[in-house]
Write an enzyme that holds these catalytic residues in place. Structure first.
Site, PDB file in Angstrom:
ATOM      1  N   GLN A   1       0.836  -1.198   0.000  1.00  9.64           N
ATOM      2  CA  GLN A   1       0.000   0.000   0.000  1.00  9.64           C
ATOM      3  C   GLN A   1       0.869   1.247   0.000  1.00  9.64           C
ATOM      4  O   GLN A   1       1.617   1.473   0.949  1.00  9.64           O
ATOM      5  CB  GLN A   1      -0.898   0.007   1.242  1.00  9.64           C
ATOM      6  CG  GLN A   1      -1.831   1.199   1.312  1.00  9.64           C
ATOM      7  CD  GLN A   1      -2.582   1.254   2.631  1.00  9.64           C
ATOM      8  OE1 GLN A   1      -1.976   1.199   3.695  1.00  9.64           O
ATOM      9  NE2 GLN A   1      -3.885   1.353   2.561  1.00  9.64           N
ATOM     10  N   GLY A   2       0.790   2.043  -1.045  1.00 11.01           N
ATOM     11  CA  GLY A   2       1.556   3.290  -1.143  1.00 11.01           C
ATOM     12  C   GLY A   2       0.644   4.485  -0.926  1.00 11.01           C
ATOM     13  O   GLY A   2       0.324   5.203  -1.876  1.00 11.01           O
TER      14      GLY A   2
ATOM     15  N   SER B   1       4.634  -1.202   3.809  1.00 13.16           N
ATOM     16  CA  SER B   1       4.888  -2.571   4.284  1.00 13.16           C
ATOM     17  C   SER B   1       5.030  -3.521   3.109  1.00 13.16           C
ATOM     18  O   SER B   1       4.262  -3.438   2.143  1.00 13.16           O
ATOM     19  CB  SER B   1       3.734  -3.045   5.170  1.00 13.16           C
ATOM     20  OG  SER B   1       3.521  -2.161   6.239  1.00 13.16           O
TER      21      SER B   1
ATOM     22  N   GLU C   1      -9.884  -1.948   5.268  1.00 16.84           N
ATOM     23  CA  GLU C   1      -8.661  -2.082   6.077  1.00 16.84           C
ATOM     24  C   GLU C   1      -8.976  -1.920   7.566  1.00 16.84           C
ATOM     25  O   GLU C   1      -8.476  -2.650   8.410  1.00 16.84           O
ATOM     26  CB  GLU C   1      -7.642  -1.019   5.632  1.00 16.84           C
ATOM     27  CG  GLU C   1      -6.304  -1.135   6.343  1.00 16.84           C
ATOM     28  CD  GLU C   1      -5.289  -0.101   5.868  1.00 16.84           C
ATOM     29  OE1 GLU C   1      -5.647   0.782   5.071  1.00 16.84           O
ATOM     30  OE2 GLU C   1      -4.126  -0.199   6.307  1.00 16.84           O
TER      31      GLU C   1
ATOM     32  N   SER D   1       0.847   6.494   2.519  1.00 14.15           N
ATOM     33  CA  SER D   1       1.520   7.483   3.385  1.00 14.15           C
ATOM     34  C   SER D   1       2.747   8.070   2.721  1.00 14.15           C
ATOM     35  O   SER D   1       3.456   7.404   1.960  1.00 14.15           O
ATOM     36  CB  SER D   1       1.957   6.824   4.695  1.00 14.15           C
ATOM     37  OG  SER D   1       0.874   6.215   5.331  1.00 14.15           O
TER      38      SER D   1
HETATM   39  C1  LIG Z   1       3.574  -0.984  11.262  1.00 11.45           C
HETATM   40  C2  LIG Z   1       3.114   0.069  10.290  1.00 11.45           C
HETATM   41  C3  LIG Z   1       2.846  -0.288   8.992  1.00 11.45           C
HETATM   42  C4  LIG Z   1       2.438   0.665   8.073  1.00 11.45           C
HETATM   43  N1  LIG Z   1       2.223   0.273   6.785  1.00 11.45           N
HETATM   44  C5  LIG Z   1       1.845   1.201   5.875  1.00 11.45           C
HETATM   45  C6  LIG Z   1       1.688   0.819   4.514  1.00 11.45           C
HETATM   46  O1  LIG Z   1       1.872  -0.341   4.153  1.00 11.45           O
HETATM   47  N2  LIG Z   1       1.341   1.764   3.637  1.00 11.45           N
HETATM   48  C7  LIG Z   1       1.109   3.063   3.990  1.00 11.45           C
HETATM   49  O2  LIG Z   1       0.744   3.866   3.132  1.00 11.45           O
HETATM   50  N3  LIG Z   1       1.284   3.468   5.283  1.00 11.45           N
HETATM   51  C8  LIG Z   1       1.659   2.571   6.220  1.00 11.45           C
HETATM   52  N4  LIG Z   1       1.847   2.949   7.523  1.00 11.45           N
HETATM   53  C9  LIG Z   1       1.752   4.373   7.861  1.00 11.45           C
HETATM   54  C10 LIG Z   1       0.574   4.759   8.728  1.00 11.45           C
HETATM   55  O3  LIG Z   1      -0.625   4.757   7.985  1.00 11.45           O
HETATM   56  C11 LIG Z   1       0.888   6.143   9.310  1.00 11.45           C
HETATM   57  O4  LIG Z   1       2.010   5.994  10.165  1.00 11.45           O
HETATM   58  C12 LIG Z   1      -0.259   6.726  10.076  1.00 11.45           C
HETATM   59  O5  LIG Z   1      -1.315   7.052   9.215  1.00 11.45           O
HETATM   60  C13 LIG Z   1       0.149   7.982  10.872  1.00 11.45           C
HETATM   61  O6  LIG Z   1       0.796   8.901  10.056  1.00 11.45           O
HETATM   62  P1  LIG Z   1       2.214   9.507  10.485  1.00 11.45           P
HETATM   63  O7  LIG Z   1       3.110   8.405  10.876  1.00 11.45           O
HETATM   64  O8  LIG Z   1       2.645  10.430   9.393  1.00 11.45           O
HETATM   65  O9  LIG Z   1       1.933  10.359  11.809  1.00 11.45           O
HETATM   66  P2  LIG Z   1       1.356  11.847  11.879  1.00 11.45           P
HETATM   67  O10 LIG Z   1       0.186  11.976  10.974  1.00 11.45           O
HETATM   68  O11 LIG Z   1       2.481  12.810  11.679  1.00 11.45           O
HETATM   69  O12 LIG Z   1       0.828  11.924  13.371  1.00 11.45           O
HETATM   70  C14 LIG Z   1       1.709  12.225  14.480  1.00 11.45           C
HETATM   71  C15 LIG Z   1       0.849  12.299  15.737  1.00 11.45           C
HETATM   72  O13 LIG Z   1      -0.094  13.382  15.648  1.00 11.45           O
HETATM   73  C16 LIG Z   1      -1.425  12.914  15.865  1.00 11.45           C
HETATM   74  N5  LIG Z   1      -2.363  13.657  15.011  1.00 11.45           N
HETATM   75  C17 LIG Z   1      -2.185  13.973  13.705  1.00 11.45           C
HETATM   76  N6  LIG Z   1      -3.272  14.623  13.233  1.00 11.45           N
HETATM   77  C18 LIG Z   1      -4.175  14.671  14.252  1.00 11.45           C
HETATM   78  C19 LIG Z   1      -5.499  15.209  14.382  1.00 11.45           C
HETATM   79  N7  LIG Z   1      -6.118  15.784  13.361  1.00 11.45           N
HETATM   80  N8  LIG Z   1      -6.117  15.076  15.574  1.00 11.45           N
HETATM   81  C20 LIG Z   1      -5.501  14.476  16.619  1.00 11.45           C
HETATM   82  N9  LIG Z   1      -4.234  13.963  16.564  1.00 11.45           N
HETATM   83  C21 LIG Z   1      -3.592  14.066  15.401  1.00 11.45           C
HETATM   84  C22 LIG Z   1      -1.380  11.455  15.467  1.00 11.45           C
HETATM   85  O14 LIG Z   1      -2.424  10.722  16.079  1.00 11.45           O
HETATM   86  C23 LIG Z   1       0.007  11.032  15.959  1.00 11.45           C
HETATM   87  O15 LIG Z   1      -0.033  10.739  17.337  1.00 11.45           O
HETATM   88  C24 LIG Z   1       2.273   2.021   8.472  1.00 11.45           C
HETATM   89  C25 LIG Z   1       2.539   2.395   9.792  1.00 11.45           C
HETATM   90  C26 LIG Z   1       2.962   1.441  10.708  1.00 11.45           C
HETATM   91  C27 LIG Z   1       3.244   1.870  12.108  1.00 11.45           C
END
Ligand SMILES: Cc1cc2nc3c(=O)[nH]c(=O)nc-3n(C[C@H](O)[C@H](O)[C@H](O)COP(=O)(O)OP(=O)(O)OC[C@H]3O[C@@H](n4cnc5c(N)ncnc54)[C@H](O)[C@@H]3O)c2cc1C
Length: 394
Positions: free
Chosen positions: A128-129, A163, A246, A131
């Site tokens: 999944q691309g 992933s 999902e 993020s």
């Molecule tokens: C094990 C794992 C596998 C993954 N696999 C994939 C994958 O295959 N493909 C893919 O595309 N992505 C993948 N992801 C990414 C995942 O979808 C993102 O990490 C997730 O959506 C959070 O985005 P971020 O890491 O940029 O955090 P951020 O969006 O930067 O968030 C940082 C913090 O701020 C908080 N926050 C942000 N906005 C708000 C709001 N509006 N209100 C309240 N709190 C807020 C969040 O809750 C978090 O605590 C994976 C992540 C993990 C951990």
């Protein structure tokens, strides 16, 4: 909703149980944690075995090669495969649990015919691309550009946390096709072949010692327009369908894992002794485990309700967000309690004597990601507030 077991349900359970007892002893040894080609072989091999026995795509309609199982049969399937310790869906997670279902719901007949049978047989692995470094929770801000050039999109930009990228054949991907439109209206959902020239995959090392996800860089990588699912600039709506699967039903098998982990914790507490008493002899600990199990049971009842709704409408509703928040945080609390049972034993990733402690420590570290992946707990709570409780938008 009628979740009683009929005679045919019990016959299904018996047939599945016998099949599992027959095939599981013959499975090869599991690959080591960072052997990704080995992991792919193992997981797709299991998917092929499920396919040949008629159990692949248990919830998929028969017209797409699935089992078309009833809701109760799906639950029996999960209970029995977990009880027997069958392999987890693994690298087939994206394909079978959300890319495939999105294709089923949104794609053209040609796209369905090309991909769905191959996903079911374990011939195609998907990633999944979605993020990007600046677009996680706020996914609508994604910037990976897809510039239309005749019958191709030319893609430049970066994805992250992808992933299984290093062993995937295809990627369900969101690209920005109209940078001038409001941010949610300029996105397109495409199926991207991972052997396309112009991409570079850089694995990310996690604290748990895994490289399960990667950064993926695109430098004028070309994808045919026929690989688009839905209309150009309508990708946000299609992505919501993907998220529905999902977050809605994709986590059901993880839930069954949580139930298994609580049983393992009970066994661990019976094994661990402190100053000649078993950890299990501590009434307060038993009460805590009882509370966790009660929450698990409530969650399982809610899952049945959610699956039942998905079976009626074809697409899971926002209640999946409740399930995701509760399951991911419950799993972390179960592993936290295991760390307290292990005391100093929780400082090592290795097993201590004949205690299976290493596995619990590994799960504690890994579970940190559960409340982040597929939408953080905070974001799920926003969805619950707005879409279920009808509170004002943030
Ligand atoms: C094990 C794992 C596998 C993954 N696999 C994939 C994958 O295959 N493909 C893919 O595309 N992505 C993948 N992801 C990414 C995942 O979808 C993102 O990490 C997730 O959506 C959070 O985005 P971020 O890491 O940029 O955090 P951020 O969006 O930067 O968030 C940082 C913090 O701020 C908080 N926050 C942000 N906005 C708000 C709001 N509006 N209100 C309240 N709190 C807020 C969040 O809750 C978090 O605590 C994976 C992540 C993990 C951990």
């Amino acid at each position: 909703m009628d979740l009683r077991y009929s005679e045919s349900d019990e016959a299904f359970r018996k047939e599945l149980r016998e099949w599992l007892a027959d095939v599981l002893p013959g499975l090869p040894a599991e690959p080591s944690i960072d052997d990704w080609p080995g992991r792919r072989d193992y997981d797709t091999g299991w998917q092929r075995q499920l396919f040949e026995a008629g159990y692949a795509g248990i919830s998929w309609p028969t017209e797409y090669g699935g089992r078309g199982a009833t809701l109760v049969e799906q639950l029996i399937y999960l209970e029995e495969t977990t009880r027997a310790g069958a392999p987890y869906v693994g690298v087939n997670f994206v394909g079978t649990l959300h890319a495939g279902p999105t294709i089923m719901t949104e794609a053209t007949p040609e796209q369905k015919a090309e991909h769905l049978p191959r996903i079911l047989r374990g011939d195609e692995v998907w990633c999944q691309g979605f993020s990007e470094p600046n677009a996680g929770s706020d996914l609508g801000s994604l910037g990976c550009r897809g510039v239309r050039d005749g019958d191709e999109y030319v893609i430049t930009g970066q994805k992250t946390w992808t992933s299984f990228a290093q062993i995937a054949d295809w990627c369900e991907m969101l690209i920005r096709t109209d940078p001038d439109a409001p941010k949610h209206k300029g996105i397109t959902w495409v199926m991207f072949p991972m052997d396309t020239p112009g991409i570079e995959i850089r694995p990310i090392h996690t604290i748990a010692g895994s490289t399960e996800f990667s950064e993926v860089f695109f430098d004028e990588a070309r994808v045919p327009v026929v690989n688009r699912v839905g209309q150009e600039n309508d990708g946000w709506r299609v992505a919501m369908v993907t998220f529905g699967f999902e977050r809605g039903t994709g986590f059901v098998s993880d839930l069954v894992e949580t139930d298994r982990l609580i049983s393992d914790l009970v066994r661990l507490a019976r094994q661990v002794t402190r100053r000649s008493a078993r950890a299990w002899d501590d009434i307060a600990l038993r009460r805590e485990i009882g509370h966790l199990q009660a929450e698990m049971d409530a969650l399982w009842a809610m899952t049945k309700r959610n699956l039942s709704q998905a079976a009626r409408t074809g697409v899971p509703g926002p209640a999946g967000s409740v399930m995701k928040v509760v399951y991911s945080e419950l799993y972390q609390r179960v592993t936290d309690l295991a760390m307290r049972v292990l005391e100093r034993g929780s400082l090592s990733l290795d097993d201590l004597g004949d205690w299976p402690s290493g596995g619990f420590v590994h799960e504690r570290v890994r579970s940190t990601s559960f409340s982040i992946a597929a939408g953080t707990s905070q974001i799920q709570r926003n969805i619950i507030a707005e879409r279920i409780l009808g509170l004002p938008r943030e």
